[in-house]
Design an enzyme around this catalytic site. Structure first.
Site, PDB file in Angstrom:
ATOM      1  N   SER A  20     -13.326   5.874   1.562  1.00 58.25           N
ATOM      2  CA  SER A  20     -12.705   6.845   0.666  1.00 58.25           C
ATOM      3  C   SER A  20     -13.194   8.261   0.921  1.00 58.25           C
ATOM      4  O   SER A  20     -12.777   9.182   0.222  1.00 58.25           O
ATOM      5  CB  SER A  20     -12.991   6.452  -0.786  1.00 58.25           C
ATOM      6  OG  SER A  20     -14.378   6.291  -0.996  1.00 58.25           O
ATOM      7  N   HIS A  28      -6.801   4.235   3.278  1.00 54.15           N
ATOM      8  CA  HIS A  28      -7.498   4.290   1.994  1.00 54.15           C
ATOM      9  C   HIS A  28      -6.586   3.811   0.878  1.00 54.15           C
ATOM     10  O   HIS A  28      -5.651   4.504   0.470  1.00 54.15           O
ATOM     11  CB  HIS A  28      -7.981   5.721   1.721  1.00 54.15           C
ATOM     12  CG  HIS A  28      -8.706   5.870   0.426  1.00 54.15           C
ATOM     13  ND1 HIS A  28      -8.725   7.049  -0.291  1.00 54.15           N
ATOM     14  CD2 HIS A  28      -9.443   4.980  -0.300  1.00 54.15           C
ATOM     15  CE1 HIS A  28      -9.431   6.884  -1.387  1.00 54.15           C
ATOM     16  NE2 HIS A  28      -9.873   5.628  -1.413  1.00 54.15           N
ATOM     17  N   GLU A  71      -3.627   6.462   1.399  1.00 55.06           N
ATOM     18  CA  GLU A  71      -3.896   7.624   2.255  1.00 55.06           C
ATOM     19  C   GLU A  71      -4.119   7.126   3.681  1.00 55.06           C
ATOM     20  O   GLU A  71      -4.951   6.242   3.903  1.00 55.06           O
ATOM     21  CB  GLU A  71      -5.163   8.364   1.813  1.00 55.06           C
ATOM     22  CG  GLU A  71      -5.020   9.239   0.607  1.00 55.06           C
ATOM     23  CD  GLU A  71      -6.310   9.980   0.294  1.00 55.06           C
ATOM     24  OE1 GLU A  71      -6.237  11.164  -0.040  1.00 55.06           O
ATOM     25  OE2 GLU A  71      -7.404   9.377   0.370  1.00 55.06           O
ATOM     26  N   ASN A 124     -10.001  12.166  -3.178  1.00 55.65           N
ATOM     27  CA  ASN A 124     -11.395  12.304  -3.595  1.00 55.65           C
ATOM     28  C   ASN A 124     -11.932  13.720  -3.401  1.00 55.65           C
ATOM     29  O   ASN A 124     -12.890  14.106  -4.076  1.00 55.65           O
ATOM     30  CB  ASN A 124     -12.270  11.285  -2.864  1.00 55.65           C
ATOM     31  CG  ASN A 124     -12.164   9.912  -3.497  1.00 55.65           C
ATOM     32  OD1 ASN A 124     -12.005   9.787  -4.704  1.00 55.65           O
ATOM     33  ND2 ASN A 124     -12.233   8.874  -2.685  1.00 55.65           N
TER      34      ASN A 124
END
Length: 288
Positions: free
Chosen positions: A116, A137, A149, A187
């Site tokens: 991540s 991800h 992702e 993130n």
């Protein structure tokens, strides 16, 4: 397609479930066969709840489970077309996994990481062929969240990207493409929010109930950032924030001292029964 999943915890089991649900044969591994079997048992339990609520037919649940095979070691991944690593967010652990499983993969198999935050180009150094390495991800809980992702490393080939994008779309997920920067898209934006919420809590700006309610209602989020941190795992949040800090060199990503203290205490969130909330009862109870 034969999909290998390394890591039978919450994320890995979710990836295995949606892959099998899309018709792929899945090989599921963890540190030993017992952990892999426990991961499959958790999937069976989740499917049982869907059947009980009449969200899924029992026959469909049985067929999905039949496509998932727990395996004892990385040698079992030899027939895989795609192997997805879903281990803890620690670079040294992921590198060791890539080196180990890479010894058994075919010359066409793709190796992917569910990291991540860790840069894909750097992780690819431990893969057998960086051209066949990519970041994929998923988001927790995988069967519910509709996003993946995709992160292309410097050496990732066009064919690798196209194959994994087709796989992701075949799961019914929306695909977004992120450049290979620490934290990628989600993130990079989310972790500073969580970290700042914990800074605010530690500095006495407000109670965590009011911080969570303020963000949930004022920002129209489904849950507050401190609750979300407990769901993600405070240890995982801290690892990601440290990757952002080291990867960018920007002091704005320094971790909140209170977050560090909770992780050091072992109070890492829902998976441990306690984080900023106590999760041992029917409903989460604030601990501060």
């Amino acid at each position: 397609m034969i999909v290998g999943v390394i890591g039978a915890g919450q994320m890995g089991a979710g990836i295995a479930q949606v892959s099998a649900g899309a018709g792929h044969d899945v090989l599921l591994a963890d540190i030993d066969l017992a952990r892999a079997e426990a991961g499959k048992a958790g999937i069976a339990k989740a499917l049982g709840r869907l059947v009980a609520r009449e969200k899924m037919a029992q026959s469909d649940a049985d067929m999905l489970l039949a496509r998932i095979t727990p395996v004892a070691d990385h040698a079992a991944f030899a027939p895989s077309d795609l192997v997805i690593e879903a281990a803890t967010e620690r670079e040294e652990i992921k590198r060791a996994i890539f080196a180990s499983v890479g010894e058994h993969l075919s010359a066409t198999a793709i190796l992917a990481s569910n990291t991540s935050s860790i840069p894909i180009t750097r992780l690819a150094q431990a893969a057998p062929d960086p051209a066949r390495f990519i970041g994929v991800h998923f988001f927790n809980p995988v069967p519910v969240m509709g996003l993946i992702e995709l992160i292309r490393g410097l050496a990732t080939s066009d064919d690798t990207l196209a194959t994994v994008e087709a796989y992701g779309r075949g799961l019914g997920k929306q695909i977004v493409h992120a450049n290979d920067a620490p934290g990628f898209i989600v993130n990079r934006v989310l972790m500073p929010l969580i970290n700042e919420a914990i800074f605010a809590l530690g500095e006495g700006v407000a109670t965590m109930q009011d911080i969570d309610a303020g963000c949930r209602l004022g920002l129209n989020h489904p849950m507050g950032p401190i609750t979300l941190a407990d769901f993600i795992g405070l240890d995982t949040c801290l690892e990601i924030i440290r990757v952002l800090q080291s990867g960018t060199g920007d002091p704005k990503f320094r971790p909140a001292p209170l977050l560090v203290q909770y992780v050091e205490a072992g109070w890492v969130g829902k998976k441990a029964g306690r984080g900023f909330y106590d999760w041992t009862g029917d409903k989460p109870v604030p601990t501060r």
